[in-house]
Design a protein around this motif. Structure first.
Motif, PDB file in Angstrom:
ATOM      1  N   CYS A  32       0.834  -1.212   0.000  1.00 11.21           N
ATOM      2  CA  CYS A  32       0.000   0.000   0.000  1.00 11.21           C
ATOM      3  C   CYS A  32       0.862   1.253   0.000  1.00 11.21           C
ATOM      4  CB  CYS A  32      -0.922   0.022   1.222  1.00 11.21           C
ATOM      5  SG  CYS A  32      -2.240  -1.188   1.178  1.00 11.21           S
ATOM      6  N   ASP A  33       1.921   1.235   0.799  1.00  9.09           N
ATOM      7  CA  ASP A  33       2.815   2.394   0.884  1.00  9.09           C
ATOM      8  C   ASP A  33       3.548   2.618  -0.440  1.00  9.09           C
ATOM      9  OD1 ASP A  33       2.051   2.749   3.494  1.00  9.09           O
ATOM     10  OD2 ASP A  33       3.806   1.763   4.359  1.00  9.09           O
ATOM     11  N   ILE A  34       3.991   1.530  -1.074  1.00 10.72           N
ATOM     12  CA  ILE A  34       4.729   1.653  -2.334  1.00 10.72           C
ATOM     13  C   ILE A  34       3.842   2.191  -3.445  1.00 10.72           C
ATOM     14  CG2 ILE A  34       5.877   0.353  -4.185  1.00 10.72           C
ATOM     15  CD1 ILE A  34       6.893  -1.577  -2.065  1.00 10.72           C
ATOM     16  N   LEU A  35       2.633   1.645  -3.556  1.00  7.91           N
ATOM     17  CA  LEU A  35       1.742   1.987  -4.662  1.00  7.91           C
ATOM     18  C   LEU A  35       0.770   3.121  -4.320  1.00  7.91           C
ATOM     19  CD1 LEU A  35       0.892  -1.591  -6.019  1.00  7.91           C
ATOM     20  CD2 LEU A  35       2.711  -0.024  -6.729  1.00  7.91           C
ATOM     21  N   GLU A  36       0.775   3.511  -3.045  1.00  5.62           N
ATOM     22  CA  GLU A  36      -0.092   4.607  -2.591  1.00  5.62           C
ATOM     23  C   GLU A  36      -1.559   4.327  -2.887  1.00  5.62           C
ATOM     24  OE1 GLU A  36       1.545   8.107  -4.432  1.00  5.62           O
ATOM     25  OE2 GLU A  36       3.131   8.281  -2.918  1.00  5.62           O
ATOM     26  N   VAL A  37      -2.003   3.154  -2.441  1.00  4.78           N
ATOM     27  CA  VAL A  37      -3.396   2.751  -2.616  1.00  4.78           C
ATOM     28  C   VAL A  37      -3.897   2.151  -1.307  1.00  4.78           C
ATOM     29  CG1 VAL A  37      -3.211   2.344  -5.094  1.00  4.78           C
ATOM     30  CG2 VAL A  37      -2.668   0.494  -3.493  1.00  4.78           C
ATOM     31  N   THR A  40      -7.705  -2.735   0.079  1.00  3.98           N
ATOM     32  CA  THR A  40      -8.637  -3.617  -0.631  1.00  3.98           C
ATOM     33  C   THR A  40      -8.086  -4.100  -1.982  1.00  3.98           C
ATOM     34  OG1 THR A  40     -10.558  -2.636   0.463  1.00  3.98           O
ATOM     35  CG2 THR A  40     -10.954  -3.840  -1.591  1.00  3.98           C
ATOM     36  N   PRO A  41      -7.643  -3.214  -2.902  1.00  2.21           N
ATOM     37  CA  PRO A  41      -7.102  -3.717  -4.176  1.00  2.21           C
ATOM     38  C   PRO A  41      -5.793  -4.470  -4.006  1.00  2.21           C
ATOM     39  CG  PRO A  41      -6.794  -1.341  -4.014  1.00  2.21           C
ATOM     40  CD  PRO A  41      -7.690  -1.741  -2.885  1.00  2.21           C
ATOM     41  N   VAL A  42      -5.001  -4.117  -2.988  1.00  2.00           N
ATOM     42  CA  VAL A  42      -3.742  -4.830  -2.737  1.00  2.00           C
ATOM     43  C   VAL A  42      -4.026  -6.257  -2.287  1.00  2.00           C
ATOM     44  CG1 VAL A  42      -1.732  -4.954  -1.215  1.00  2.00           C
ATOM     45  CG2 VAL A  42      -2.395  -2.766  -2.237  1.00  2.00           C
ATOM     46  N   ARG A  43      -5.009  -6.400  -1.397  1.00  2.00           N
ATOM     47  CA  ARG A  43      -5.367  -7.739  -0.924  1.00  2.00           C
ATOM     48  C   ARG A  43      -5.840  -8.612  -2.087  1.00  2.00           C
ATOM     49  NH1 ARG A  43      -8.869  -6.228   2.744  1.00  2.00           N
ATOM     50  NH2 ARG A  43      -7.226  -6.012   4.313  1.00  2.00           N
ATOM     51  N   ALA A  44      -6.662  -8.040  -2.946  1.00  2.00           N
ATOM     52  CA  ALA A  44      -7.164  -8.794  -4.106  1.00  2.00           C
ATOM     53  C   ALA A  44      -6.024  -9.168  -5.046  1.00  2.00           C
ATOM     54  CB  ALA A  44      -8.213  -7.962  -4.848  1.00  2.00           C
ATOM     55  N   ALA A  45      -5.098  -8.240  -5.257  1.00  2.00           N
ATOM     56  CA  ALA A  45      -3.960  -8.503  -6.153  1.00  2.00           C
ATOM     57  C   ALA A  45      -3.076  -9.616  -5.599  1.00  2.00           C
ATOM     58  CB  ALA A  45      -3.146  -7.229  -6.349  1.00  2.00           C
ATOM     59  N   LEU A  46      -2.812  -9.581  -4.311  1.00  2.00           N
ATOM     60  CA  LEU A  46      -1.953 -10.606  -3.701  1.00  2.00           C
ATOM     61  C   LEU A  46      -2.596 -11.991  -3.777  1.00  2.00           C
ATOM     62  CD1 LEU A  46      -0.628  -8.614  -0.624  1.00  2.00           C
ATOM     63  CD2 LEU A  46       0.764  -9.522  -2.500  1.00  2.00           C
ATOM     64  N   LEU A  47      -3.906 -12.064  -3.642  1.00  2.00           N
ATOM     65  CA  LEU A  47      -4.592 -13.347  -3.768  1.00  2.00           C
ATOM     66  C   LEU A  47      -4.467 -13.896  -5.187  1.00  2.00           C
ATOM     67  CD1 LEU A  47      -7.840 -12.663  -1.684  1.00  2.00           C
ATOM     68  CD2 LEU A  47      -6.012 -14.281  -1.126  1.00  2.00           C
TER      69      LEU A  47
END
Length: 247
Positions: A32-37, A40-47
């Motif tokens: 989240c810190d790297i992509l500044e988001v 929720t979208p980070v969790r979905a992307a990692l899955l």
């Protein structure tokens, strides 16, 4: 493109480009810190990336980065070629909807325009990647076979990746690959429209094996020995001085 897809694409590109070390721990907060988001979208992307075996989930500890070898990319593309061949064969048997036919014809026109003037620029590579992705994705999704679609989705190594690596440093290879790719796309569509399932499957399988020929081109460029398949993928492509761009 949705924020979820954007985050997934960016994170996947970072993983394939070796911007994280193998076995490095990844947390949702760090991404989240790297992509500044948001999370929720980070969790979905990692899955999604875990399903593609690019990251490994750790119980209550986030994820770790999986080290990718050339062999992993090779094996994934062998399977992908078989699955995409099956998709083309299925479409020849069931026929194309008007919408699918229009999408494929548009991708052929866009690809044809690119083939007329091949350039070694980021813009050209992005446009080529997009036209190629549209063609492949349309053929698979048009089958309506969710099992086939999911199986191909788990193979994170798009054929365009290796080709982009070589394109950036070898114009002759780029011109030959783009133009032969256009001819192969036309051949696959013609076989599908004629209802020749056997020809459609074999032509598509051969076309999808371009990724394997791309790997061999990088191997030959670097004069690597038979153990090159066990090299880290980022080290392998780094030998031609470019990075992989996720498509």
């Amino acid at each position: 493109m949705s924020q979820e897809q954007t985050v997934y694409t960016k994170l996947r590109s970072m993983l394939l480009n070796g911007e994280f070390e193998p076995e490095q721990r990844l947390t949702e907060k760090h991404i989240c810190d790297i992509l500044e988001v948001s999370r929720t979208p980070v969790r979905a992307a990692l899955l999604r990336l875990e399903a593609q075996n690019l990251v490994v989930g750790q119980s209550n500890r986030g994820y770790t980065v999986r080290g990718i070898r050339v062999r992993d990319v090779w094996d994934a593309n062998v399977v992908r070629a078989v699955l995409e061949g099956s998709a083309a064969g299925a479409l020849a048997r069931q026929g194309l909807s008007d919408e699918t036919r229009d999408t494929l014809e548009q991708s052929l026109r866009e690809y044809g325009e690119l083939a007329e003037n091949v350039e070694l620029t980021d813009r050209f590579l992005t446009l080529h990647s997009s036209a190629n992705w549209t063609f492949h994705e349309t053929l698979v999704s048009a089958t309506g076979n969710e099992s086939l679609t999911r199986s191909i989705e788990t193979l994170a190594y798009m054929p365009v990746q290796i080709n982009r690596t070589v394109f950036a440093s070898d114009r002759a290879y780029a011109v030959q690959t783009v133009r032969s790719g256009l001819a192969e796309h036309h051949g696959v569509v013609a076989a599908i429209l004629s209802g020749d399932a056997t020809a459609a499957e074999m032509l598509m399988r051969t076309h999808s094996q371009k990724a394997l020929r791309g790997i061999e081109a990088v191997r030959d460029r670097q004069k690597l020995g038979p153990d090159y398949l066990d090299m880290p993928f980022t080290q392998f492509i780094g030998g031609v001085g470019t990075s992989v761009a996720a498509a």
